[in-house]
Structures are given as C-alpha cells and as structure tokens.
Design a protein around this motif. Structure first.
Motif, PDB file in Angstrom:
ATOM      1  N   ASP A  81       0.829  -1.196   0.000  1.00 20.24           N
ATOM      2  CA  ASP A  81       0.000   0.000   0.000  1.00 20.24           C
ATOM      3  C   ASP A  81       0.865   1.248   0.000  1.00 20.24           C
ATOM      4  O   ASP A  81       2.063   1.179   0.293  1.00 20.24           O
ATOM      5  CB  ASP A  81      -0.922  -0.002   1.238  1.00 20.24           C
ATOM      6  CG  ASP A  81      -2.115   0.941   1.095  1.00 20.24           C
ATOM      7  OD1 ASP A  81      -2.943   0.988   2.023  1.00 20.24           O
ATOM      8  OD2 ASP A  81      -2.201   1.639   0.047  1.00 20.24           O
ATOM      9  N   ALA A  83       1.204   5.577   0.975  1.00 22.02           N
ATOM     10  CA  ALA A  83       1.036   6.393   2.179  1.00 22.02           C
ATOM     11  C   ALA A  83       1.038   7.864   1.777  1.00 22.02           C
ATOM     12  O   ALA A  83       1.581   8.238   0.739  1.00 22.02           O
ATOM     13  CB  ALA A  83       2.162   6.135   3.175  1.00 22.02           C
ATOM     14  N   ASP A  84       0.419   8.676   2.605  1.00 18.77           N
ATOM     15  CA  ASP A  84       0.484  10.123   2.370  1.00 18.77           C
ATOM     16  C   ASP A  84       1.741  10.701   3.014  1.00 18.77           C
ATOM     17  O   ASP A  84       2.327  11.654   2.506  1.00 18.77           O
ATOM     18  CB  ASP A  84      -0.766  10.799   2.940  1.00 18.77           C
ATOM     19  CG  ASP A  84      -2.007  10.323   2.206  1.00 18.77           C
ATOM     20  OD1 ASP A  84      -2.078  10.538   0.981  1.00 18.77           O
ATOM     21  OD2 ASP A  84      -2.866   9.679   2.835  1.00 18.77           O
ATOM     22  N   MET A  92       2.993   5.901   9.574  1.00 17.50           N
ATOM     23  CA  MET A  92       2.420   6.559   8.406  1.00 17.50           C
ATOM     24  C   MET A  92       1.170   7.354   8.732  1.00 17.50           C
ATOM     25  O   MET A  92       0.473   7.064   9.712  1.00 17.50           O
ATOM     26  CB  MET A  92       2.037   5.503   7.346  1.00 17.50           C
ATOM     27  CG  MET A  92       3.200   4.697   6.805  1.00 17.50           C
ATOM     28  SD  MET A  92       2.658   3.200   5.928  1.00 17.50           S
ATOM     29  CE  MET A  92       2.362   2.150   7.365  1.00 17.50           C
ATOM     30  N   LYS A  94      -2.182   7.868   6.491  1.00 21.32           N
ATOM     31  CA  LYS A  94      -2.861   7.375   5.306  1.00 21.32           C
ATOM     32  C   LYS A  94      -4.309   7.856   5.310  1.00 21.32           C
ATOM     33  O   LYS A  94      -4.790   8.394   6.299  1.00 21.32           O
ATOM     34  CB  LYS A  94      -2.817   5.838   5.291  1.00 21.32           C
ATOM     35  CG  LYS A  94      -1.417   5.283   5.005  1.00 21.32           C
ATOM     36  CD  LYS A  94      -1.332   3.770   5.089  1.00 21.32           C
ATOM     37  CE  LYS A  94      -2.359   3.105   4.211  1.00 21.32           C
ATOM     38  NZ  LYS A  94      -2.314   3.601   2.803  1.00 21.32           N
ATOM     39  N   LEU A 100      -9.013   4.438   4.302  1.00 23.72           N
ATOM     40  CA  LEU A 100      -8.224   4.112   5.485  1.00 23.72           C
ATOM     41  C   LEU A 100      -8.765   2.966   6.325  1.00 23.72           C
ATOM     42  O   LEU A 100      -7.970   2.192   6.896  1.00 23.72           O
ATOM     43  CB  LEU A 100      -8.008   5.345   6.359  1.00 23.72           C
ATOM     44  CG  LEU A 100      -9.213   6.042   6.984  1.00 23.72           C
ATOM     45  CD1 LEU A 100      -8.760   6.891   8.148  1.00 23.72           C
ATOM     46  CD2 LEU A 100      -9.927   6.903   5.976  1.00 23.72           C
ATOM     47  N   GLU A 103      -8.046  -0.341   4.553  1.00 22.67           N
ATOM     48  CA  GLU A 103      -6.588  -0.446   4.488  1.00 22.67           C
ATOM     49  C   GLU A 103      -6.038  -0.895   5.838  1.00 22.67           C
ATOM     50  O   GLU A 103      -5.204  -1.789   5.921  1.00 22.67           O
ATOM     51  CB  GLU A 103      -5.969   0.907   4.112  1.00 22.67           C
ATOM     52  CG  GLU A 103      -6.203   1.316   2.675  1.00 22.67           C
ATOM     53  CD  GLU A 103      -5.710   2.723   2.381  1.00 22.67           C
ATOM     54  OE1 GLU A 103      -5.611   3.549   3.306  1.00 22.67           O
ATOM     55  OE2 GLU A 103      -5.414   2.991   1.190  1.00 22.67           O
ATOM     56  N   LYS A 104      -6.554  -0.312   6.916  1.00 19.26           N
ATOM     57  CA  LYS A 104      -6.054  -0.633   8.258  1.00 19.26           C
ATOM     58  C   LYS A 104      -6.437  -2.066   8.642  1.00 19.26           C
ATOM     59  O   LYS A 104      -5.684  -2.761   9.316  1.00 19.26           O
ATOM     60  CB  LYS A 104      -6.602   0.358   9.287  1.00 19.26           C
ATOM     61  CG  LYS A 104      -5.614   0.713  10.389  1.00 19.26           C
ATOM     62  CD  LYS A 104      -6.127   1.834  11.274  1.00 19.26           C
ATOM     63  CE  LYS A 104      -5.013   2.582  11.943  1.00 19.26           C
ATOM     64  NZ  LYS A 104      -5.484   3.647  12.846  1.00 19.26           N
ATOM     65  N   CYS A 115       5.298  -0.659   2.207  1.00 20.76           N
ATOM     66  CA  CYS A 115       4.811   0.654   1.760  1.00 20.76           C
ATOM     67  C   CYS A 115       5.561   1.070   0.507  1.00 20.76           C
ATOM     68  O   CYS A 115       6.792   1.033   0.465  1.00 20.76           O
ATOM     69  CB  CYS A 115       5.027   1.691   2.860  1.00 20.76           C
ATOM     70  SG  CYS A 115       4.506   3.353   2.385  1.00 20.76           S
ATOM     71  N   LYS A 121       7.188  11.401   0.113  1.00 24.05           N
ATOM     72  CA  LYS A 121       6.318  10.986   1.226  1.00 24.05           C
ATOM     73  C   LYS A 121       7.111  10.810   2.528  1.00 24.05           C
ATOM     74  O   LYS A 121       6.521  10.706   3.595  1.00 24.05           O
ATOM     75  CB  LYS A 121       5.601   9.682   0.875  1.00 24.05           C
ATOM     76  CG  LYS A 121       4.791   9.715  -0.430  1.00 24.05           C
ATOM     77  CD  LYS A 121       3.633  10.672  -0.342  1.00 24.05           C
ATOM     78  CE  LYS A 121       2.768  10.678  -1.586  1.00 24.05           C
ATOM     79  NZ  LYS A 121       1.986   9.437  -1.800  1.00 24.05           N
ATOM     80  N   GLY A 196      -6.271   7.925  10.386  1.00 23.46           N
ATOM     81  CA  GLY A 196      -5.247   7.605   9.395  1.00 23.46           C
ATOM     82  C   GLY A 196      -3.848   7.452   9.936  1.00 23.46           C
ATOM     83  O   GLY A 196      -2.893   7.324   9.155  1.00 23.46           O
TER      84      GLY A 196
END
Ligand code: DER
Length: 219
Positions: A81, A83-84, A92, A94, A100, A103-104, A115, A121, A196
């Motif tokens: 995945d 990440a922001d 991270m 996210k 989110l 994803e979590k 990641c 990032k 996130g």
C-alpha cells in the motif's frame, strides 16, 4: 510524468515481496494502481488478492485477478500500500484516498506491510499532511469538537462518502509528538471509525523511489 515514473519504480520493486501461490493484500491509491498493473503480469502465479477499496477491487478484476473476501482468505503474507506520509520509524499517515478503514483492516491481518511511495512521502515528523479521520455521519460535529480539544483543526471532506458509508474529517495543524498515543486517543473518541495514523501497526518495509533508484527501508 516524473512522479508517475517514480511511483511505477516503487511499484515494480514491490513485486519481489509477492509470494507465489498466495493471496496478495492490495491497498489503494495512484501508486498502488501501478502495483496492480505490475501484479497482473504474474497473475497466474498468485491465488488472487484481498482489496482495501472498491476502486482497487475494480482494477484487479479488470486485470482478471480474483478478488477474495478477507473472511475467506486463510492468510495474507504481504500487504502492499501507499502512504500520504511515512517517517523514519515506518509510521504513516494514510487516508488521502478515503480508504483508510479497509486499508487498516487488511494491514492488521497481513504478516508484512510493504509501503510503496515516491521519496516526497518521507517526512521527519508526521502531520504536515492533514490527518484523515473516518466518522459515523451522525457523530461528525461531536467528533470535530473532540478533535479541537486534542489540538487539531478538523475540516469535513464534504461530498465524500467512504466504501463503508461514512464521512471523513481532515485534521490540520496537529503537532504529532507521539503517534501511537494520538492514534489511541482518536480511536477512543465515540463516533470515530478509523483514523489515518498507522503507528501501532506501521510498515515493515518501505520502498521509496528516488531519482537515484529505489531506496529500501526495513524495520
Ligand atoms: O489513501 C491512502 O491511504 C493512499 O494509500 C494514499 O495514502 C497514497 O496515495 P497515492 O499513492 O495516490 O499518493
């Protein structure tokens, strides 16, 4: 674009973490889209995928990759995945793509979280990117007031409803000194579904694409 090239390089580097004959955990976002396109090249070597969003499920199916319900997946050896933001500990932020929660969930199940991102990032401290928080719609205003007490400035991401039918608050100006602690505090606010911060369960590997190749970090 140059950024797309970097995302594609990070995505290509992640393929070596895919185990043959297994179900692959797939995240959400533009970098993951490049990974899905790479994964399709070896689709006969994998069992299928579990997905973190309807969007990723669609893309996987378009490539003819079987998408499994998570409850039907015996195990998920690896989760890929984006990440922001990601820091030097693999923690991270996210949720930029509003995925989110799932994803979590898949990250929690997966044995290894890889990641993939372009080097922009990687940050010294999390929190420049507004922290997404998924909330039950009726609780939006209440949660926003609690977030203000925690020192954040919550902004409703109007017009966006998540795959789970919930809303998102993006929290600006948080000074995140202890990501694990803040993640727990946010989880304890009634009405919060997911936040996130991926700190309690952080990445095990980060593949960060730079102009000089893909940098690999491990924790
Ligand atoms: O929403 C998310 O968590 C995405 O993974 C996001 O953080 C990364 O999206 P990008 O690869 O399009 O930057």
């Amino acid at each position: 674009s140059a950024s797309d090239k970097l995302k594609q390089q990070a995505a290509q580097a992640a393929i070596k973490y895919v185990e043959k004959g297994t179900i692959v955990g797939v995240g959400t976002g533009s970098t993951v889209n490049f990974f899905i396109d790479e994964l399709a090249k070896m689709k006969d070597d994998i069992e299928g995928a579990v997905s973190s969003s309807e969007a990723s499920s669609e893309r996987l199916k378009q490539h003819g990759i079987e998408v499994f319900e998570l409850n039907n997946a015996p195990e998920v050896p690896v989760y890929i995945d984006g990440a922001d933001e990601i820091d030097e500990h693999g923690q991270m932020i996210k949720g930029g793509g509003a995925a989110l929660t799932r994803e979590k969930i898949v990250a929690a199940v997966a044995k290894k979280f890889v990641c993939i991102a372009d080097e922009t990032k990687l940050v010294g401290r999390l929190g420049q990117f507004p922290l997404p928080v998924e909330v039950i719609p009726m609780a939006r205003s209440y949660v926003a007031r609690q977030i203000v007490k925690l020192g954040g400035d919550p902004v409703w991401r109007q017009g966006v409803t998540t795959d789970n039918g919930n809303w998102i608050l993006d929290v600006h100006n948080l000074d995140i000194l202890n990501a694990v602690e803040l993640e727990e505090q946010l989880n304890n606010v009634v009405g919060v579904v997911t936040n996130g911060l991926f700190a309690a369960r952080s990445a095990d590997v980060a593949l960060l694409a730079t102009a000089d190749g893909v940098k690999e970090l491990k924790w």
